[in-house]
Design an enzyme around this catalytic site. Structure first.
Site, PDB file in Angstrom:
ATOM      1  N   ARG A 284       0.428  -1.301   0.066  1.00  7.74           N
ATOM      2  CA  ARG A 284      -0.047   0.279   0.258  1.00  7.74           C
ATOM      3  C   ARG A 284       1.414   1.608  -0.034  1.00  7.74           C
ATOM      4  O   ARG A 284       0.389   2.448  -0.136  1.00  7.74           O
ATOM      5  CB  ARG A 284      -0.694   0.065   1.001  1.00  7.74           C
TER       6      ARG A 284
ATOM      7  N   LYS B 102     -12.944  -9.851   9.378  1.00  8.05           N
ATOM      8  CA  LYS B 102     -13.890  -8.707   8.808  1.00  8.05           C
ATOM      9  C   LYS B 102     -15.194  -9.179   8.371  1.00  8.05           C
ATOM     10  O   LYS B 102     -16.098  -9.584   7.728  1.00  8.05           O
ATOM     11  CB  LYS B 102     -13.584  -7.809   8.196  1.00  8.05           C
TER      12      LYS B 102
ATOM     13  N   GLY C  82      -5.660  -5.763   2.432  1.00  5.27           N
ATOM     14  CA  GLY C  82      -4.472  -5.354   3.085  1.00  5.27           C
ATOM     15  C   GLY C  82      -3.317  -6.964   3.362  1.00  5.27           C
ATOM     16  O   GLY C  82      -2.898  -6.873   2.922  1.00  5.27           O
TER      17      GLY C  82
ATOM     18  N   GLY D 100     -12.049  -4.628   1.147  1.00  3.61           N
ATOM     19  CA  GLY D 100     -13.836  -4.215   1.078  1.00  3.61           C
ATOM     20  C   GLY D 100     -14.325  -3.437  -0.035  1.00  3.61           C
ATOM     21  O   GLY D 100     -15.479  -3.578  -0.431  1.00  3.61           O
TER      22      GLY D 100
END
Ligand SMILES: Nc1ncnc2c1ncn2[C@@H]1O[C@H](COP(=O)(O)OP(=O)(O)O)[C@@H](O)[C@H]1O
Ligand SMILES: O=C(OP(=O)(O)O)[C@H](O)COP(=O)(O)O
Length: 401
Positions: free
Chosen positions: A41, A202, A358, A381
């Site tokens: 990232r 998540k 990530g 997401g």
């Protein structure tokens, strides 16, 4: 989604000497000693930052890291400064806050082409609430706004959405543009059969995506922390595995909907369980229907790996978000590694393979297979929500081209 104005559309005069608030997603994995375990990232954010530096802008970088509740030193962005400075070839400045007098002084002292990194914007609860006063304070630091944080574009937060109301122009960065160009094209018209693989931790945010995915995909594979809510919904014992108790009814209805729509929804048939959440835990493989009391599922088992691999053999497009297990611990990395290898193999045979998120990207990098995939996305997401056909608030807020 209308095409958005890009930083590349701005004129020299729009940038030279201007203070630019750049939202980036520097939410990278760190180990217990605050070493960056995957810098994808950070590297992905570099082209936009260098472009602004090269055009004489004063670059103010803003990001979150993790999900802190208030000011939490563990989630400081400070450990990122050396790597960011190295990649940019300048000494990146950093202040202990993201708003306030001290930050304003640092901004005022920033030379043309200089870079300042603000502290984790989620240290303020107002960030996730998209509080207008907080957004105004962030905006007051700069003259214009560039959003390059694709990985956080599905969040309507102050630094990803709110600031755009107070800064003109508000434009997309090069990473944001590249991700949208690729993903919108690939998922609007996927080559079929189309498979999605969803895992990770998540669960509460990603389980909601599954319903929309059922309308798009032919095969849906669930693994990682996602699977236990589905097991429990079917009445299986899950021991102390990760479960979202308030999503059990949703899981049951998703299983029924998949059947009604003729989507092949695959859950792992066996699980690697551990007696504690640790790298040196004792482990064993058990059938999915019977996780013993006191044990927690931390990876998919060998039988599941075989089933998943076989089902993927028929596909033409695969999107993957969320590791199959706790791959950070060697003992529980086999499922994630096997899926990464399978996708790399299929990529070589012409299948479109998209990996987002990530940690998922970190796992693929760790396996040395990132360059084998069709597209490595900095958003998990965010790419799933795009696939659902949703508009991303961080993109919607930007000026049209
Ligand atoms: N069975 C499991 N139980 C608990 N955590 C899990 C399990 N499987 C995977 N995880 C964790 O999920 C995390 C990644 O989840 P997530 O953030 O949703 O993925 P991404 O960052 O790729 O979008 C990893 O840190 C991994 O350790
Ligand atoms: O890591 C991220 O998302 P991802 O795990 O879905 O790729 C982004 O930085 C967004 O983080 P959030 O899910 O805490 O809002």
């Amino acid at each position: 989604m209308a095409t958005k104005k890009s930083v590349g559309d701005l004129k020299e005069a729009d940038l030279k000497g201007k203070k630019v608030f750049v939202r980036v997603d520097l939410n990278v994995p760190l180990d217990d000693n605050f070493n960056i375990t995957d810098d994808t990232r950070i590297r992905a954010a570099v082209p936009t930052i260098k472009y602004l530096m090269g055009h004489g802008s004063k670059v103010i970088l803003s990001s979150h890291l993790g999900r802190p509740k208030g000011v939490t030193p563990k989630y400081s962005l400070k450990p990122l400064v050396p790597r960011l400075s190295e990649l940019l070839g300048v000494e990146v400045k950093m202040e202990n806050d993201c708003i306030g007098e001290e930050v304003e002084k640092m901004v005022a002292a920033l030379p043309d082409g200089g870079v300042l990194l603000l502290e984790n914007v989620r240290f303020y609860k107002e960030e996730e609430k998209n509080d207008p006063e907080f957004a105004k304070k962030l905006a007051s630091l700069a003259d214009l706004y560039v959003n390059d944080a694709f990985g956080t574009a599905h969040r309507a937060h102050a630094s990803t959405e709110g600031v755009a109301k107070y800064l003109k122009p508000s434009v997309a960065g090069f990473l944001m543009q590249k991700e949208l160009d690729y993903l919108v094209g690939a998922v609007a018209n996927p080559k079929k059969p189309f498979a999605a693989i969803v895992g990770g931790s998540k669960v509460s945010t990603k389980i909601g995506v599954i319903e929309s995915l059922l309308a798009k995909v032919d095969i849906l594979i669930l693994g990682g922390g996602m699977m236990f809510t589905f097991y429990k919904a079917q009445g299986y014992a899950v021991g102390s595995s990760l479960v979202e108790e308030d999503k059990l009814d949703l899981a049951t209805s998703l299983l029924e909907k998949a059947k009604a729509k003729g989507v092949s929804l695959l859950l792992p048939t066996d699980v690697v369980v551990a007696d504690k959440f640790a790298a040196d835990a004792n482990s064993k493989v058990v059938p999915a229907s019977g996780i013993p009391d006191g044990w927690m599922g931390l990876d998919i088992g060998p039988d599941s790996i075989k089933n998943f691999s076989e089902s993927l053999d028929t596909t033409q497009t695969i999107i993957w978000n969320g590791p199959m297990g706790v791959f950070e611990f060697e003992k529980f990395a086999a499922g994630t590694e096997a899926v990464a290898k399978k996708l790399a193999e299929l990529s070589g045979k012409g299948v479109t393979t998209i990996i987002g998120g990530g940690d998922s990207v970190a796992a693929v990098e760790k396996a040395g297979l990132a360059d084998k995939m069709s597209h490595i996305s900095t958003g998990g997401g965010a790419s799933l929500e795009l696939l659902e056909g949703k508009q991303l608030p961080g993109v919607l807020a930007l000026n049209d081209a």
